[in-house]
Design a protein around this motif. Sequence first.
Motif, PDB file in Angstrom:
ATOM      1  N   ASP A  93     -28.179  29.200  20.383  1.00 61.45           N
ATOM      2  CA  ASP A  93     -28.623  27.823  20.137  1.00 61.45           C
ATOM      3  C   ASP A  93     -27.613  27.016  19.318  1.00 61.45           C
ATOM      4  OD1 ASP A  93     -29.064  29.450  17.926  1.00 61.45           O
ATOM      5  OD2 ASP A  93     -30.717  28.216  17.192  1.00 61.45           O
ATOM      6  N   PRO A  96     -25.280  24.416  21.681  1.00 57.05           N
ATOM      7  CA  PRO A  96     -26.039  23.280  22.204  1.00 57.05           C
ATOM      8  C   PRO A  96     -26.485  22.300  21.124  1.00 57.05           C
ATOM      9  CG  PRO A  96     -26.769  25.298  23.251  1.00 57.05           C
ATOM     10  CD  PRO A  96     -25.848  25.708  22.149  1.00 57.05           C
ATOM     11  N   ASN A  97     -26.893  22.806  19.964  1.00 60.32           N
ATOM     12  CA  ASN A  97     -27.315  21.903  18.885  1.00 60.32           C
ATOM     13  C   ASN A  97     -26.149  21.051  18.385  1.00 60.32           C
ATOM     14  OD1 ASN A  97     -29.919  22.893  19.008  1.00 60.32           O
ATOM     15  ND2 ASN A  97     -29.636  24.366  17.353  1.00 60.32           N
ATOM     16  N   THR A  99     -23.477  20.341  20.056  1.00 63.71           N
ATOM     17  CA  THR A  99     -23.120  19.453  21.163  1.00 63.71           C
ATOM     18  C   THR A  99     -24.009  18.223  21.194  1.00 63.71           C
ATOM     19  OG1 THR A  99     -22.318  21.309  22.500  1.00 63.71           O
ATOM     20  CG2 THR A  99     -22.878  19.281  23.664  1.00 63.71           C
ATOM     21  N   SER A 100     -25.304  18.408  20.989  1.00 62.73           N
ATOM     22  CA  SER A 100     -26.240  17.280  21.031  1.00 62.73           C
ATOM     23  C   SER A 100     -25.889  16.231  19.983  1.00 62.73           C
ATOM     24  CB  SER A 100     -27.671  17.777  20.820  1.00 62.73           C
ATOM     25  OG  SER A 100     -28.058  18.657  21.851  1.00 62.73           O
ATOM     26  N   MET A 103     -22.170  14.757  20.739  1.00 61.83           N
ATOM     27  CA  MET A 103     -22.164  13.986  21.977  1.00 61.83           C
ATOM     28  C   MET A 103     -22.835  12.632  21.772  1.00 61.83           C
ATOM     29  SD  MET A 103     -23.848  14.827  25.713  1.00 61.83           S
ATOM     30  CE  MET A 103     -23.045  16.411  25.898  1.00 61.83           C
ATOM     31  N   SER A 104     -23.937  12.620  21.046  1.00 61.21           N
ATOM     32  CA  SER A 104     -24.626  11.360  20.779  1.00 61.21           C
ATOM     33  C   SER A 104     -23.720  10.397  20.019  1.00 61.21           C
ATOM     34  CB  SER A 104     -25.906  11.622  19.982  1.00 61.21           C
ATOM     35  OG  SER A 104     -26.779  12.465  20.695  1.00 61.21           O
ATOM     36  N   ALA A 140     -22.143  19.019  28.595  1.00 61.86           N
ATOM     37  CA  ALA A 140     -23.283  19.333  29.463  1.00 61.86           C
ATOM     38  C   ALA A 140     -23.251  20.780  29.933  1.00 61.86           C
ATOM     39  CB  ALA A 140     -23.298  18.384  30.657  1.00 61.86           C
ATOM     40  N   TYR A 143     -25.055  23.792  27.795  1.00 59.50           N
ATOM     41  CA  TYR A 143     -26.490  24.094  27.862  1.00 59.50           C
ATOM     42  C   TYR A 143     -26.808  25.208  28.869  1.00 59.50           C
ATOM     43  CZ  TYR A 143     -26.824  19.802  25.139  1.00 59.50           C
ATOM     44  OH  TYR A 143     -26.666  18.840  24.173  1.00 59.50           O
TER      45      TYR A 143
END
Length: 411
Positions: A93, A96-97, A99-100, A103-104, A140, A143
């Motif tokens: 995890d 992905p965390n 990255t979120s 990326m935002s 992307a 994930y």
Amino acid sequence: MILLRRLVVFALAITATAVSQPKQMPACGAQCLSTGLTASSCDPKDAPCICQDDILQSNVSTCVVMSCTIKEALLARNMSSTMCQLPVRDISDITPNITSVFMSLGIVATFMRCLQFKKHFGAEDIFAVLALLAAVAMGALEYPMAKDGMGRDIWTIEPENISRIIKFTWIVEMLYIAIMSWIKLAFLCLYLRIFPNEGLRKVIFVLMALVSGFFFAFLIGIALNCIPVSHIWTGWTGETEGECLNFNSFGIACSVINIALDLAVIGLPLREIQKLSLSLAKKLLLMGMFGAGFFITIVSILRLKVVIDFANTTNATYDNVPTAYWSVIECFSAVICVNMPAIRRVFKKLTASCFGTTETESYHDPSDSPVRVMKRRATELSILKTVNTSVHSERRCDESDKVQLVERNKT
């Protein structure tokens, strides 16, 4: 890829074979354990003794590496780890965390840049948008990779998932090269537009050629790292034939050259800015905006360290996680950094709207040839473009410069 050079804890596998899972334990693993037990003082049914006998484990591991296929060795390791109740590790995890979040931030920063496209759109904007699109594609892919098992021990992952993770990693590596190259080109195109110094402009063109060479050389090198290409994600099984470059050395060389180019591109304008006849506050602001790019270099160095460590791993899906999230941080931080001038202009405009700020600054867009007779003034006006709130067309800026020159001659 060479996996599983040090497989341990196969001891309880023979018990599983004999009692509860006779069809699952690979024959080679059972034979290795049976041979190892002949030289051990442990009873075949004494699981704690077998699991804690380091000499036995070492002998069995060596035998399994020599006798079993990689898939069989993975299965044997998974079974023995489960039977010996070794802890299950899962950090899938983390990437992905991260990255979120990044990326935002990268999308918001680029959106602020896009708000100003009607007033100005140049080559640097094209490269900045391309870099964001590639970074979003790279992020992307993190994930599904996490869902397939990236972040877990490789022996706990299905073989088809391992192949898919390696394939996605290969694509991510190509996107990484594109992102970092396009970010550098965006900076260099910006420098060309705002600096009139002929000597500096020659250096900029040289750097653009070097960055382009870096892009094509390493992109092709990664894309064709193995022949046939499919051997990149199937070769780990030992069941397919192909030839590959030494990817570890290739990756380290790529990181070192990338860091050197970062330092050259980010440090290039600082001396020129220092020469400008601006207030100390504005000099510090401008140097801070360009100097923020050195954060990218720091991240690149941290990434290089984990790339070197990863070169010796036998547990790729677990040990490669730091490389993945440092790559994400580096790429999206670069996207944010290249958009900092646009972010500053948007925030200053919002501040003026909310607090009634009356301070105004002229915006000069020197996309055409610099005015030779006013090189220093043109440079200052061009630099201030990055921190201004009002934008004029190129023709109006040129006319404004002419008016200022006439007025100065009169005085």
